[in-house]
Scaffold this active site. Sequence first.
Site, PDB file in Angstrom:
ATOM      1  N   TYR A 151       0.832  -1.213   0.000  1.00 36.97           N
ATOM      2  CA  TYR A 151       0.000   0.000   0.000  1.00 36.97           C
ATOM      3  C   TYR A 151       0.865   1.260   0.000  1.00 36.97           C
ATOM      4  CZ  TYR A 151      -3.906   3.043   1.367  1.00 36.97           C
ATOM      5  OH  TYR A 151      -4.865   4.029   1.407  1.00 36.97           O
ATOM      6  N   LYS A 207       1.060   4.133  -2.931  1.00 37.50           N
ATOM      7  CA  LYS A 207       0.696   5.518  -2.669  1.00 37.50           C
ATOM      8  C   LYS A 207       1.890   6.460  -2.865  1.00 37.50           C
ATOM      9  CE  LYS A 207      -3.653   4.892  -1.826  1.00 37.50           C
ATOM     10  NZ  LYS A 207      -4.676   5.440  -2.750  1.00 37.50           N
TER      11      LYS A 207
END
Length: 246
Positions: free
Chosen positions: A154, A158
């Site tokens: 993640y 990002k």
Amino acid sequence: MGRLSKKIAVVTGAARGLGRGIAEKLCQEGAHVIIVDLNEEECQKVVAEFTEQDYQASAFPANIADHDEVSQLFTGLIQEFGTIDILVNNAGINRDVTLHKMSIEQWRQVIDVNLTGTFHCTQEAIKIMREKQYGRVISISSASWLGNFGQANYAASKAGVVGLTKTAARENATKGITCNAICPGFIDTDMTRGVPDKVWDQMVAKIPMGRAGSPSDVGNVVAFLASDEASYVTGEVINVGGGMVL
């Protein structure tokens, strides 16, 4: 008349949670919002709810991780609406697990949606925006882009969104297109409500303002960046987290 009257705005992952909140705010500002999500039934449900409030919205279900689906999505949007003014890259998933236990599938799933999906949509939107010499691209990153325990996939996705945003901003600034990223902190959504109470309390304790954020907190910043008031703001990464990242 709102700040975004007569604008066509695409919001991915808009069937629920943060995306729905962002879509609602853009509707309130006068935009015709395209609800993009995997689940067609949920897309239609949101459109029905918005229509009851006299908002302008349409449902276009799609899997943003699939290049062909995204290409077809934007082709369909141009056929129906003629143009696109605003893109909000919000769709994202998480598959949290510590790095040494992470499967290649867990890595790929998150990268495919969060980063590659953002690339797919941004590329298609910018092709349209460059021709008209106008556009707003707002991508939802995360405070986790700086690294977070159990979120290697993640956080990497990002962080990639931040790099993609800054590059797109540089490449398209002379074409009247702004590209910015927002990094929400701990936001009260369906996803975060699924964490245990103890974890919730621990997360809130890290926030100087002492509360979780709401989708509207993020939506307000999206609406500003989408407006002409932010015409000289591009390549920025804006934290919306109550001081969680200082």
